[in-house]
Design a protein around this motif. Structure first.
Motif, PDB file in Angstrom:
ATOM      1  N   PRO A 337      78.077  56.616  89.940  1.00 30.97           N
ATOM      2  CA  PRO A 337      76.640  56.460  89.671  1.00 30.97           C
ATOM      3  C   PRO A 337      76.304  55.360  88.676  1.00 30.97           C
ATOM      4  CG  PRO A 337      77.257  58.782  89.677  1.00 30.97           C
ATOM      5  CD  PRO A 337      78.531  58.007  89.741  1.00 30.97           C
ATOM      6  N   GLN A 338      77.262  54.985  87.833  1.00 31.01           N
ATOM      7  CA  GLN A 338      77.009  53.953  86.830  1.00 31.01           C
ATOM      8  C   GLN A 338      77.554  52.583  87.226  1.00 31.01           C
ATOM      9  OE1 GLN A 338      75.013  54.889  84.374  1.00 31.01           O
ATOM     10  NE2 GLN A 338      75.080  56.947  85.278  1.00 31.01           N
ATOM     11  N   TRP A 339      78.123  52.468  88.426  1.00 31.60           N
ATOM     12  CA  TRP A 339      78.731  51.196  88.846  1.00 31.60           C
ATOM     13  C   TRP A 339      77.663  50.138  89.063  1.00 31.60           C
ATOM     14  CZ3 TRP A 339      78.832  48.910  94.024  1.00 31.60           C
ATOM     15  CH2 TRP A 339      79.659  47.786  94.106  1.00 31.60           C
ATOM     16  N   ILE A 340      77.931  48.937  88.543  1.00 26.68           N
ATOM     17  CA  ILE A 340      77.016  47.805  88.711  1.00 26.68           C
ATOM     18  C   ILE A 340      77.654  46.821  89.677  1.00 26.68           C
ATOM     19  CG2 ILE A 340      75.854  45.886  87.564  1.00 26.68           C
ATOM     20  CD1 ILE A 340      75.785  47.542  85.028  1.00 26.68           C
ATOM     21  N   GLU A 351      70.226  53.997 106.494  1.00 31.25           N
ATOM     22  CA  GLU A 351      69.549  55.071 107.221  1.00 31.25           C
ATOM     23  C   GLU A 351      70.527  56.177 107.584  1.00 31.25           C
ATOM     24  OE1 GLU A 351      66.820  53.938 110.463  1.00 31.25           O
ATOM     25  OE2 GLU A 351      67.358  51.873 109.999  1.00 31.25           O
ATOM     26  N   ASP A 352      70.090  57.428 107.415  1.00 33.28           N
ATOM     27  CA  ASP A 352      70.783  58.607 107.944  1.00 33.28           C
ATOM     28  C   ASP A 352      72.204  58.771 107.432  1.00 33.28           C
ATOM     29  OD1 ASP A 352      68.513  59.184 109.531  1.00 33.28           O
ATOM     30  OD2 ASP A 352      69.215  57.793 111.060  1.00 33.28           O
ATOM     31  N   CYS A 353      72.572  58.099 106.368  1.00 39.59           N
ATOM     32  CA  CYS A 353      73.874  58.329 105.751  1.00 39.59           C
ATOM     33  C   CYS A 353      73.637  58.989 104.395  1.00 39.59           C
ATOM     34  CB  CYS A 353      74.653  57.027 105.609  1.00 39.59           C
ATOM     35  SG  CYS A 353      73.714  55.640 104.950  1.00 39.59           S
ATOM     36  N   THR A 354      74.701  59.403 103.735  1.00 39.53           N
ATOM     37  CA  THR A 354      74.572  60.087 102.449  1.00 39.53           C
ATOM     38  C   THR A 354      74.782  59.092 101.325  1.00 39.53           C
ATOM     39  OG1 THR A 354      75.381  62.154 103.420  1.00 39.53           O
ATOM     40  CG2 THR A 354      75.415  61.975 101.017  1.00 39.53           C
ATOM     41  N   VAL A 355      73.708  58.768 100.630  1.00 41.33           N
ATOM     42  CA  VAL A 355      73.757  57.853  99.498  1.00 41.33           C
ATOM     43  C   VAL A 355      73.540  58.615  98.196  1.00 41.33           C
ATOM     44  CG1 VAL A 355      72.685  55.834  98.428  1.00 41.33           C
ATOM     45  CG2 VAL A 355      72.943  55.940 100.916  1.00 41.33           C
ATOM     46  N   GLY A 356      72.668  59.640  98.250  1.00 38.55           N
ATOM     47  CA  GLY A 356      72.368  60.451  97.069  1.00 38.55           C
ATOM     48  C   GLY A 356      73.393  61.537  96.865  1.00 38.55           C
ATOM     49  N   PRO A 357      73.019  62.571  96.049  1.00 35.12           N
ATOM     50  CA  PRO A 357      71.678  62.851  95.513  1.00 35.12           C
ATOM     51  C   PRO A 357      71.148  61.865  94.455  1.00 35.12           C
ATOM     52  CG  PRO A 357      73.011  64.841  95.559  1.00 35.12           C
ATOM     53  CD  PRO A 357      73.938  63.712  95.811  1.00 35.12           C
ATOM     54  N   PRO A 358      71.969  61.294  93.574  1.00 34.49           N
ATOM     55  CA  PRO A 358      71.351  60.458  92.532  1.00 34.49           C
ATOM     56  C   PRO A 358      70.870  59.115  93.071  1.00 34.49           C
ATOM     57  CG  PRO A 358      73.735  60.403  92.312  1.00 34.49           C
ATOM     58  CD  PRO A 358      73.433  61.433  93.364  1.00 34.49           C
ATOM     59  N   PHE A 359      69.868  58.576  92.433  1.00 34.65           N
ATOM     60  CA  PHE A 359      69.441  57.205  92.682  1.00 34.65           C
ATOM     61  C   PHE A 359      70.278  56.344  91.750  1.00 34.65           C
ATOM     62  CE2 PHE A 359      66.404  53.592  92.226  1.00 34.65           C
ATOM     63  CZ  PHE A 359      66.325  53.252  93.561  1.00 34.65           C
ATOM     64  N   SER A 360      71.453  55.961  92.254  1.00 36.50           N
ATOM     65  CA  SER A 360      72.510  55.408  91.405  1.00 36.50           C
ATOM     66  C   SER A 360      72.145  54.046  90.832  1.00 36.50           C
ATOM     67  CB  SER A 360      73.810  55.302  92.202  1.00 36.50           C
ATOM     68  OG  SER A 360      74.214  56.566  92.690  1.00 36.50           O
ATOM     69  N   THR A 361      72.929  53.649  89.838  1.00 38.54           N
ATOM     70  CA  THR A 361      72.685  52.380  89.150  1.00 38.54           C
ATOM     71  C   THR A 361      72.789  51.199  90.108  1.00 38.54           C
ATOM     72  OG1 THR A 361      73.516  53.283  87.070  1.00 38.54           O
ATOM     73  CG2 THR A 361      73.489  50.889  87.284  1.00 38.54           C
ATOM     74  N   TRP A 362      73.723  51.289  91.082  1.00 45.04           N
ATOM     75  CA  TRP A 362      73.900  50.146  91.987  1.00 45.04           C
ATOM     76  C   TRP A 362      72.644  49.903  92.810  1.00 45.04           C
ATOM     77  CZ3 TRP A 362      74.083  49.447  97.320  1.00 45.04           C
ATOM     78  CH2 TRP A 362      74.083  50.591  98.111  1.00 45.04           C
ATOM     79  N   LEU A 363      71.804  50.935  92.975  1.00 47.14           N
ATOM     80  CA  LEU A 363      70.518  50.760  93.636  1.00 47.14           C
ATOM     81  C   LEU A 363      69.443  50.321  92.638  1.00 47.14           C
ATOM     82  CD1 LEU A 363      70.523  53.922  95.946  1.00 47.14           C
ATOM     83  CD2 LEU A 363      70.844  51.541  96.662  1.00 47.14           C
ATOM     84  N   GLN A 364      69.491  50.879  91.454  1.00 48.00           N
ATOM     85  CA  GLN A 364      68.455  50.561  90.462  1.00 48.00           C
ATOM     86  C   GLN A 364      68.459  49.091  90.057  1.00 48.00           C
ATOM     87  OE1 GLN A 364      68.070  53.223  87.105  1.00 48.00           O
ATOM     88  NE2 GLN A 364      68.953  54.940  88.251  1.00 48.00           N
ATOM     89  N   VAL A 365      69.641  48.453  90.081  1.00 52.77           N
ATOM     90  CA  VAL A 365      69.708  47.050  89.634  1.00 52.77           C
ATOM     91  C   VAL A 365      69.282  46.076  90.725  1.00 52.77           C
ATOM     92  CG1 VAL A 365      71.526  47.556  87.969  1.00 52.77           C
ATOM     93  CG2 VAL A 365      72.151  46.833  90.289  1.00 52.77           C
ATOM     94  N   ASP A 381      66.662  62.497  93.555  1.00 55.17           N
ATOM     95  CA  ASP A 381      66.563  62.132  92.145  1.00 55.17           C
ATOM     96  C   ASP A 381      65.163  61.591  91.850  1.00 55.17           C
ATOM     97  OD1 ASP A 381      67.330  61.688  89.566  1.00 55.17           O
ATOM     98  OD2 ASP A 381      68.745  60.074  90.019  1.00 55.17           O
ATOM     99  N   THR A 382      64.933  61.316  90.582  1.00 54.92           N
ATOM    100  CA  THR A 382      63.708  60.641  90.166  1.00 54.92           C
ATOM    101  C   THR A 382      63.962  59.147  90.121  1.00 54.92           C
ATOM    102  OG1 THR A 382      62.996  62.531  88.845  1.00 54.92           O
ATOM    103  CG2 THR A 382      62.005  60.411  88.330  1.00 54.92           C
ATOM    104  N   ILE A 383      63.081  58.358  90.738  1.00 56.11           N
ATOM    105  CA  ILE A 383      63.196  56.905  90.678  1.00 56.11           C
ATOM    106  C   ILE A 383      62.365  56.401  89.506  1.00 56.11           C
ATOM    107  CG2 ILE A 383      62.675  54.747  91.877  1.00 56.11           C
ATOM    108  CD1 ILE A 383      63.250  56.079  94.475  1.00 56.11           C
ATOM    109  N   PRO A 384      62.962  55.620  88.622  1.00 56.37           N
ATOM    110  CA  PRO A 384      62.199  55.131  87.469  1.00 56.37           C
ATOM    111  C   PRO A 384      60.966  54.345  87.905  1.00 56.37           C
ATOM    112  CG  PRO A 384      64.558  54.668  87.219  1.00 56.37           C
ATOM    113  CD  PRO A 384      64.358  55.140  88.612  1.00 56.37           C
TER     114      PRO A 384
END
Length: 843
Positions: A337-340, A351-365, A381-384
């Protein structure tokens, strides 16, 4: 003279008098008209470039081309050549010095498959793309062994290719895409070790992909940089030999039927920039060696059935990655979840794959996205809020639908480039943001948003076409600024807590293409504004489950495009207007259920040939059932001229269901809970595609028509709580699709017809008919013994305890009557029926 603007003037004929001219370039100069045949006098000319641009140029008779005996380079791109019997080809074949011939987009359609001799055998470039050729592969091409580039793309060539491409040792570019070539891809292509570009897309090539790829194993170095086999009929697995294509930059194998895994040797393609494998049948794994493709920019693997996991190893060296597209229900992202990541994407589609539950850092950046689609990827998860704000200025498309994303959206956002937003089917809370955007599509339905719709929403989103805010907890009134959306086509606000009156501003949208207005299941009050009748394009008017009053405004008869009218569950009154049928002949669905309409059912409703769904139940209608219902040809023949989807409430099989499928396939007539009288018209038995018929809780009398058995697809029949009499027709037992039958509380007599279908229903389906006997009822017929075996069930829920006691009492009472006479029976049955109807049970 190239790159000028001669404003469509013709090429001067005097140029043909410049006998010593060796170079003539008139390309991109906006000449027009016929090219002067005098140019054929230029026997010393070596280069002639007549590429046409904005103004059309044409050659009426190409024979003059044969006079250019010294020509080496001829470019006639987009010059219309009028030719028959392959005159153009015979003319250029008379130029032995010709090295390069460009005739793309010349509207040529006459191709000679064979030539008696080939005079221009020194050709190195031949471009005949974007023409109208429809022959087989020209045989004379096999003699042009000096070709370095051959382009026959975008024609209608057909048949298999039986050419030994091994002869074309110098060939570097081969483009045969967008034709009708069929059969296997020639394996002799593997002898072309210097081939750099191979385009065979959008054809009918078949066979195993490994045959072509393995054919290159004889090359010491495979020079291929571009391979495009998109949209063919290729099958098989990618072989390990794919790793030999170390110079490959562009690989497109999409829209085939390939299966299996991506081989680990894919990691050897160190130059690969573009990889398209989407829309195949890939059902294996993606190797970790994928992470070695350091030059990869564009990756599309969607529409496959990938297995396994994606980890940091698959992504860690993709430093140049700009576009990532991947989908599969069996694919799981197991990323810290913290990987950049080392990349910043422009386009992300998962689409239709498992990425969550968290909205991981690699997506947030990923803050450079212009298009993002994370649909049904298991994020809960909550998206900032900051993530939305950082993307808002440049984002074009945002789709986060079908997740369980929580939290609130920013109060205000400015997205001038946004075209489509879809945050539907999540758990977003808080107020609907004031989103200033030029978007045309806005979907935030099925969330938990609250508060009012912004009063200036029409100013904030002036170009909106589709506004979907349904299934939230929005309150307040519908803002008048909605009518400022001049391009609005769909307005869906259903299933909220909106109140107040419908806005009376529809005149401002009278020239728009507004097709759907859906504000059902809110708390709206007041009358239906007459200005809604100005919406000439209106096709669906869905106002059900509100508190609307008054009559149906006559102005709606101007909305001749209406296909669905749902005004059910309101407090509307007056008579059902006959103009509903006279002026709205395209109607598929008419639902006026649960209002206060009175008077008779207009016979004009029989003139709705496309009607599939007619629900007038729970009103105060009186009189008889129209005998002309057999004119409803859509229910007679089951024909439907269009797919028709709508969410509404359907009473079938004894219950009310929310139905959001194709109502045009349902075929329903529901007149229940009115004051209708008279017989069931014989004509109703001609509605051969009818699936649901509910006439319960009226005063209908007479017998069930004997031809009721003609309704072969009938699934639900409810005739309960009427004054019907006579015997139950034996033809009912032939209705094999019938899963719900209620004829209780009538005056039926005689034996329940034998047959498997009628014996499957519970005894409650027949109760309240004291002269009715036989299984599955609990009353025996004369000369018949009562079975002690429980009747088979149909999946219906058991009656409550009070109903069970009533059924037992009825059976006991009938037994007593058989001994003491029928006079006492009539009085008791009347008292029992009045008592039971006080329960006001709705079927």
């Amino acid at each position: 003279m190239s790159l000028n603007d001669f404003q469509g003037n013709e090429i001067p004929a005097f140029l043909g008098q410049l006998n010593d001219l060796t170079y003539l370039n008139l390309s991109f100069s906006s000449f027009g008209g016929e090219i002067p045949p005098q140019l054929g006098n230029l026997s010393k000319l070596q280069v002639l470039d007549l590429y046409a641009d904005s103004y059309g140029m044409e050659i009426e008779n190409p024979s003059w081309l044969s006079g250019l005996s010294s020509l080496k380079h001829l470019n006639l791109g987009f010059v219309t050549i009028h030719s028959s019997d392959a005159k153009w080809l015979h003319a250029v074949n008379m130029i032995p010095s010709l090295l390069e011939l460009y005739c793309h987009g010349c509207e040529l359609q006459d191709m000679a498959v064979t030539l008696p001799f080939v005079n221009f055998s020194s050709l190195s470039v031949l471009d005949l793309s974007q023409n109208l050729f429809n022959s087989s592969f020209p045989e004379w091409l096999s003699t042009l062994t000096s070709l370095t580039r051959l382009d026959l793309s975008t024609n209608s060539f057909s048949g298999s290719i039986a050419v030994d491409f091994g002869k074309f040792e110098s060939l570097e570019d081969l483009h045969l895409s967008l034709n009708n070539f069929s059969g296997p891809v020639p394996v002799t292509l593997g002898n072309l070790c210097y081939l750099r570009k191979l385009g065979l897309a959008s054809g009918r090539f078949s066979g195993d992909i490994s045959g072509l790829l393995n054919s290159f194993t004889g090359c010491q170095t495979v020079s291929l940089e571009m391979l495009n086999l998109n949209s063919n009929d290729l099958v098989g697995e990618l072989p390990d030999s794919i790793g030999l294509f170390k110079n490959l930059k562009h690989l497109d194998l999409a829209y085939n039927s390939l299966w299996g895994s991506i081989p680990a040797s894919i990691g050897n393609l160190s130059a690969l920039e573009v990889l398209y494998l989407h829309s195949n049948k890939m059902n294996g794994s993606i190797p970790e060696s994928f992470g070695r493709l350091s030059e990869l920019r564009d990756l599309n693997l969607i529409a496959n059935s990938w297995q396994g996991v994606i980890t940091e190893a698959h992504l860690m060296k993709l430093t140049r990655l700009e576009s990532l597209m991947l989908s599969s229900s069996s694919l799981v992202f197991k990323v810290d979840p913290q990987w950049i990541p080392p990349f910043r994407l422009d386009y992300l589609q998962l689409e239709d794959c498992t990425v969550g539950p968290p909205f991981s850092t690699w997506l947030q950046v990923q803050n450079r996205l212009t298009q993002v689609k994370l649909q049904n990827v298991g994020i809960s998860d909550t998206i900032p809020k900051e993530w939305f704000s950082e993307l808002s200025a440049e984002i074009l498309v945002m789709d986060l639908s079908e997740n369980q994303i929580r939290g609130e959206l920013p109060e205000e956002l400015v997205s001038p480039k946004l075209e489509m937003l879809d945050l539907s089917s999540n758990r977003f809370e808080g107020f609907l943001p004031r989103w200033s955007t030029n978007a045309t599509q806005f979907y935030i339905h099925e969330n938990s948003l609250s508060g009012p719709i912004p009063r200036d929403i029409g100013t904030l989103m002036p170009r909106l076409r589709n506004l979907h805010l349904s299934d939230n907890t929005l309150n307040g009134t519908i803002p008048l600024s909605i009518c400022k959306m001049a391009d609005l086509q769909v307005l869906s606000l259903r299933n909220n807590y909106l109140s107040g009156e419908l806005p009376d501003c529809w005149r401002d949208l009278s020239t728009s293409s507004l097709w759907v207005v859906d504000v059902s299941n809110n708390s709206l009050s007041g009358e239906i504004p007459s200005s809604m009748g100005l919406l000439r394009s209106l096709g669906m008017l869905l106002l059900s489950e509100n508190n609307l009053v008054g009559e149906i405004p006559s102005s709606l008869q101007n909305c001749s495009a209406l296909t669905s009218i749902d005004l059910g569950e309101n407090q509307l009154s007056g008579e059902i207007p006959s103009w509903l049928a006279e002026n709205l002949s395209a109607t598929f669905v008419l639902r006026l259920r649960s209002n206060q309409f009175h008077g008779q059912i207009p016979e004009a409703l029989c003139n709705l040939p496309l009607l599939h769904f007619l629900d007038l139940s729970h009103n105060n209608l009186s009189g008889g059932i129209p005998k002309c219902l057999d004119n409803l040809t859509a229910i007679v023949y089951g024909n439907s001229s269009e797919l028709y989807y709508q969410e509404t409430k359907v009473v079938t099989k004894g219950r009310a269901y929310d139905y959001n499928r194709n109502l045009a396939l349902l075929n329903v007539i529901d007149f229940s809970e009115n004051n209708l009288s008279g017989p069931i018209p014989e004509e109703m038995t001609k509605l051969l595609s009818l699936r649901v018929l509910n006439l319960s809780s009226n005063h209908i009398s007479g017998a069930i028509p004997e031809k009721i058995g003609d309704l072969k697809v009938l699934e639900t029949l409810d005739l309960s709580h009427n004054q019907l009499s006579g015997e139950i027709p034996a033809t009912l037992s032939s209705l094999t699709f019938l899963t719900h039958l209620i004829v209780s509380y009538n005056n039926f007599s005689g034996k329940i017809p034998a047959g498997r279908q009628l014996q499957t229903f519970d005894a409650s389906s027949y109760q309240g008919n004291p002269f009715l006997c036989g299984f599955p009822s609990r009353v025996k017929c004369p000369t018949e013994s009562i079975t002690t075996t429980a009747p088979p069930t149909t999946g219906t829920e058991p009656e409550d305890e009070e109903d069970e006691i009533f059924e037992l009492g009825t059976g006991l009472y009938v037994s007593i009557v058989l001994g003491f006479g029928f006079g006492f029976l009539g009085l008791c049955v009347t008292l029992l029926r009045k008592e039971f109807r006080k329960k006001d049970i709705e079927w």
